[in-house]
Structure formats: C-alpha cells, structure tokens
Design a protein around this motif. Structure first.
Motif, short mmCIF file in Angstrom:
data_model
loop_
_atom_site.label_atom_id
_atom_site.label_comp_id
_atom_site.label_asym_id
_atom_site.label_seq_id
_atom_site.Cartn_x
_atom_site.Cartn_y
_atom_site.Cartn_z
N ARG A 158 0.81 -1.16 -0.16
CA ARG A 158 0.05 0.13 -0.05
C ARG A 158 0.92 1.32 0.16
NH1 ARG A 158 -4.93 0.93 4.06
NH2 ARG A 158 -5.98 -0.23 2.38
N TYR A 159 0.26 2.18 -0.69
CA TYR A 159 1.19 3.50 -0.75
C TYR A 159 0.16 4.62 -0.47
CZ TYR A 159 3.61 7.76 -2.30
OH TYR A 159 4.11 9.03 -2.43
N VAL A 160 0.56 5.39 0.64
CA VAL A 160 -0.43 6.50 0.98
C VAL A 160 0.33 7.79 0.59
CG1 VAL A 160 -1.75 7.38 3.04
CG2 VAL A 160 -1.35 5.03 2.73
N ASN A 161 -0.56 8.44 0.04
CA ASN A 161 0.06 10.05 -0.43
C ASN A 161 -0.97 11.20 0.17
OD1 ASN A 161 2.13 11.35 -2.29
ND2 ASN A 161 0.20 12.40 -2.81
N PRO A 162 -0.61 12.41 0.10
CA PRO A 162 -1.38 13.51 0.63
C PRO A 162 -2.61 13.34 -0.25
CG PRO A 162 0.65 13.99 1.19
CD PRO A 162 0.84 13.08 0.43
N PHE A 174 -0.52 1.85 -10.20
CA PHE A 174 -0.12 1.29 -8.67
C PHE A 174 -0.81 -0.33 -8.79
CE2 PHE A 174 1.39 5.23 -7.58
CZ PHE A 174 2.27 5.17 -6.68
N ALA A 175 -1.98 -0.59 -9.11
CA ALA A 175 -2.73 -1.75 -8.85
C ALA A 175 -1.93 -2.75 -9.96
CB ALA A 175 -4.22 -1.56 -9.37
N GLN A 176 -1.60 -2.48 -10.96
CA GLN A 176 -0.60 -3.26 -11.84
C GLN A 176 0.88 -3.79 -11.32
OE1 GLN A 176 -0.03 -1.20 -15.45
NE2 GLN A 176 -2.00 -1.80 -16.26
N HIS A 177 1.11 -3.09 -10.20
CA HIS A 177 2.30 -3.42 -9.39
C HIS A 177 2.06 -3.97 -7.95
CE1 HIS A 177 4.33 -0.65 -12.43
NE2 HIS A 177 5.48 -1.59 -11.78
N GLY A 178 0.62 -4.34 -8.00
CA GLY A 178 0.15 -5.08 -6.71
C GLY A 178 0.15 -4.12 -5.54
N ILE A 179 0.11 -2.64 -5.86
CA ILE A 179 0.12 -1.73 -4.70
C ILE A 179 -1.21 -1.14 -4.77
CG2 ILE A 179 1.21 0.19 -3.61
CD1 ILE A 179 3.78 -0.49 -5.35
N ASP A 180 -1.75 -0.94 -3.41
CA ASP A 180 -3.04 -0.18 -3.18
C ASP A 180 -2.67 1.25 -3.06
OD1 ASP A 180 -5.71 0.50 -2.40
OD2 ASP A 180 -5.43 -0.19 -0.30
N LEU A 181 -3.17 2.04 -3.69
CA LEU A 181 -2.89 3.42 -3.64
C LEU A 181 -4.04 4.20 -3.06
CD1 LEU A 181 -1.41 6.03 -4.56
CD2 LEU A 181 -2.85 5.84 -6.61
N ARG A 182 -3.72 4.97 -1.90
CA ARG A 182 -4.76 5.74 -0.93
C ARG A 182 -4.17 7.31 -0.87
NH1 ARG A 182 -8.59 2.15 1.52
NH2 ARG A 182 -8.79 0.26 0.10
N GLN A 228 -9.81 6.13 -1.40
CA GLN A 228 -9.26 5.24 -2.56
C GLN A 228 -9.81 5.96 -3.85
OE1 GLN A 228 -11.22 1.40 -3.01
NE2 GLN A 228 -9.44 0.62 -3.82
N PRO A 229 -8.83 6.45 -4.63
CA PRO A 229 -8.96 7.13 -6.08
C PRO A 229 -9.79 6.34 -6.99
CG PRO A 229 -6.93 6.24 -6.12
CD PRO A 229 -7.39 5.78 -4.68
N GLN A 230 -10.40 6.97 -7.70
CA GLN A 230 -10.95 6.27 -9.24
C GLN A 230 -9.91 5.85 -9.90
OE1 GLN A 230 -13.25 9.28 -11.03
NE2 GLN A 230 -15.05 9.29 -9.37
N LEU A 231 -10.39 4.69 -10.57
CA LEU A 231 -9.46 4.01 -11.72
C LEU A 231 -9.08 4.95 -12.68
CD1 LEU A 231 -11.04 0.55 -12.17
CD2 LEU A 231 -8.94 0.88 -11.05
#
Length: 232
Positions: A158-162, A174-182, A228-231
């Motif tokens: 998981r990667y969390v950004n402001p 990010f999803a293609q690299h198996g990372i949940d972006l928040r 959680q952002p939109q695709l």
C-alpha cells in the motif's frame, strides 16, 4: 515525501497512517516549497518563519544544503516564542521547540530529520522514518516511477500520499504493481486560536500551542480519511 520544517498536522497524520515513512533526502531543494519554512499565527494573522540557509547552487539536493551558521540561525524559535507566549499550551510545547533548536546539526536534511523524530516522539508516533537514499532503488527515476521503485524495493503493498497528489499518481499503474494506492485527506480542525478568525493549516506548532497534547495526539491518529482514487 519531502522533509518539511514543523509541517501541518496532516503530515503527521500521514506518518501515522503508514507502517514505514520514507522521506526524500536525495531530491532537489526547492526555494518556494515548505522544506525549511512554515506558517505561524502572529497577532491574529499568518506569518512565515524559516531556517536560514547558506547560499548554494540551485541544483543541489536537500542533503547537500547547509544551515546558516550565525547567531540568527534559530531566529525562528524567538519568533514562535513571541507569537505564542500567551497560548494556553505554551509551557508544554516550548520544550519541544527548544529540543529541536538544540540540535547542532548544520546539514539541512539531518536537522529536519531530527526535528521530525522529536515531533513524532512528542506526538506519540512510533512509525519508523527512513531516508530515501537508504532504500536500494533507482533514484534516477522521477515522479511516480521513483515512488513505484521505492515501493518495490520495500515490498510495499500500500502507498499513501496526501490528497493533493491525486493528479500525480495512477491507481491503475499502482494496481498493476500489486500496490493499493490511497490518499490521505485531513479533516478540518476547528479550535480557538486566540483571535476572531481561524487560520487553517498552519504549522503543527500552532495546533500544539492551542490544544492539549492528548487532544492533538488523538487528532493525529484518527482525524483523517484514507480515500481510494478512481481508476485511471
């Protein structure tokens, strides 16, 4: 994230939301950012305070910049003392600021790193903070590609950004690299600041000066949302 000097509460909420916080030391210093300056409340209005730096070429990274070695190096502390001397939590918060000022490190990054560690300890945050250069990734990459490389090197899921970075990062990539972006969105804070008009998003010093420490610690832990952002 870039290191900032006594940043706003959302920065510390971001640290709390992570299992490991990576802070850039090997990234270009920018004059107009918040790396060595921030905002305080003085006479009911926002005002700037800053760490003075020695002159240097514009291309240098943060870890190559040096604090000015002069009697005015910690003028910021005197400014904060003067601005908040009547604040209700002045006596609780001043020792933190004095500990930060007591650091004899002249390297900008190392001074900021120590300030972050001191403030996190004051706020009860135990998230490890690591310099980006200590992560075995390709640091010649830029933007999202560099973030993804650091995440891969750390095995992050998981990667969390402001919230301000929503236009910079792709949920799909990010999803293609198996990372949940928040994205972290700090909730608005409403607290008396000793004046008629509230001034939002000031330095964490302002929040600590006007609110009990345990209240601020609670805000740091819970007063935000992970979006959680939109695709894309």
């Amino acid at each position: 994230m870039q290191p900032y000097f006594l940043p706003y509460i959302g920065y510390f909420q971001l640290i709390t939301a992570c299992e490991l916080f990576v802070v850039y030391d090997n990234i270009k210093y920018t004059k107009k950012g918040w790396i060595n300056r921030n905002r305080m409340l003085r006479n009911g209005a926002e005002a700037m305070f800053s760490l003075p730096l020695q002159g240097a070429p514009d291309h240098l990274d943060i870890d190559q910049r040096v604090l000015e070695d002069s009697p005015g190096r910690h003028r910021w502390l005197a400014q904060l003392k003067g601005a908040y001397r009547h604040a209700p939590q002045f006596g609780v918060t001043l020792p933190l600021l004095e500990r930060i000022a007591a650091c004899d490190e002249v390297n900008l990054f190392r001074f900021l790193h120590n300030a972050l560690l001191e403030t996190c300890a004051h706020l009860g945050i135990d998230t490890p903070i690591r310099a980006a250069s200590a992560v075995p990734a390709d640091h010649g990459l830029k933007g999202q590609d560099r973030v993804l490389a650091i995440c891969a090197a750390l095995g992050a899921r998981r990667y969390v950004n402001p919230i301000g970075g929503t236009e910079l990062y792709s949920h799909t990539d990010f999803a293609q690299h198996g990372i949940d972006l928040r994205f972290l969105r700090a909730r608005p804070l409403d607290y008396p600041q000793g004046g008629a008009n509230a001034v939002p998003s000031l330095s964490i010093a302002d929040v600590l000066m006007f609110n009990p420490l345990e209240t601020v610690r609670g805000w740091v832990r819970t007063h935000y949302d992970l979006v959680q952002p939109q695709l894309t």
